[in-house]
Write an enzyme that holds these catalytic residues in place. Sequence first.
Site: not given
Lengths: 206, 258
Positions: A79, A183, A185
């Site tokens: 990001c 992202h 995650e």
Amino acid sequence: MIVIVDYNAGNLTSVKRALDYLSIPCAISPDPHKVLNAEKIIFPGVGHAGFAMKVLRERALDAALKEAFNKGTPILGICLGTQVILSSSEETDLPCLDLIAGTCPKFALSDPALKIPHMGWNSIIMQRPHPVLCGIADGDEFYFVHSFYPQPREKTDVFALCDYGITFPAVIGRGNLVATQFHPEKSGQAGLRLLSAFASWDGASC
Amino acid sequence: MLSKRIVSCLDVRDGRLAKSVRFVDTRDIGDPVSTARNYYEAGIDELVFYDITASSDQRDIMIDVVSAVASCIFIPFSVGGGLRTVEDCTRVRLAGAEKINLNTAAVADQSLITRVSRALGSQAVVLSMDVLAVPASPQTPSGYEIVTHGGRTRTGLDAIAWARRGEALGAGELVVNSIDADGTREGYEIRLTRMIAEAVSIPVIASGGGGAPQHLYDVLTEGRADAALIASILHFGEYTIREIKEYLRAEGLKVRMV
């Protein structure tokens, strides 16, 4: 051990939680020496590019990241981390890290129905194979939240694209550095596969 | 293009799922973490945890729930209920929630939206609005009024004006919950959702009334919503996430399949 770079840019613990879940050893650190000596580096972040560059300089993390990049440490940008590795960003007058030549423009979309930030799940369009993308198929979806997007100068630095009114680079990289605008995650199983692939990547490009 | 998001909401009381959730396949039907994990594996795009704990001394349990959820599901989720200060919101965020849901507290103190937005970023602030259809009046020209405390308290705020105000104050997303449609399973309030989606430039999550995949399709197209919230049809096992998404995909909408 993977070092997650701490520069006060958002929720670093979510990256750590994903790595913990995958049983990948990692630590969050603001220490440039630890970053420089890390086996691998994850450079995440959400927030403002100018603020990020200021903190990176204050903590001497800018020099550590450049040196780690030059000596071949595998690095994953996420990001905001993906934006400040470029030469510059429209979000700030401060120069960025310049690990990859290019800039970071703000979305300027002609369709008023397309909202900014670009937030939500979007599919990526593969451009070139990369070891970190080995578990990812063309069209797999990832979670994005951003108003600026990375634009490397060289086409060969772009590994995957995404479509949001315009087509923009979603995965960029050069040598031992790879970086995602989305992202991983927060991107379910596809994101976890990408993080696993990074953990076993030696930094050699295809 | 962005996929349309399917969001589900779990009510949590004292760290356990409230009785409104009766998911059939969970190992422990009272455990919000295992239900969240099931929905995550089945392909839900986002989750909302609503803390309906009555007493404030039980609130810390919610932080443990958030932290446990964040350790085993890797999609965005938000937390609402009982958050009244920037400190409350920051704690929830640090425990692993992507977003904060503000509702009654934001009506009582509008500056909370701005303060949380400054502290965590507007992408982390979801303004949840409970809306009641009322006769149009000078005070509520849209014919929709904001209510709080689960619909028990009228505020006199016009829903469209409040949506715009919320965006201006720093909200990054809106949940539009129709009190009239909520619990009916007869479809979302399309007109209301569309009016709000057209009044703001932040994403809108439609809530209340979702009883069948067709209802989601209607609110995501005609209602201009970016996401649709479902609760009981999932909790009671009437439809699976895959069935809903396959329906939407067959109708031509882009949804994330897992």
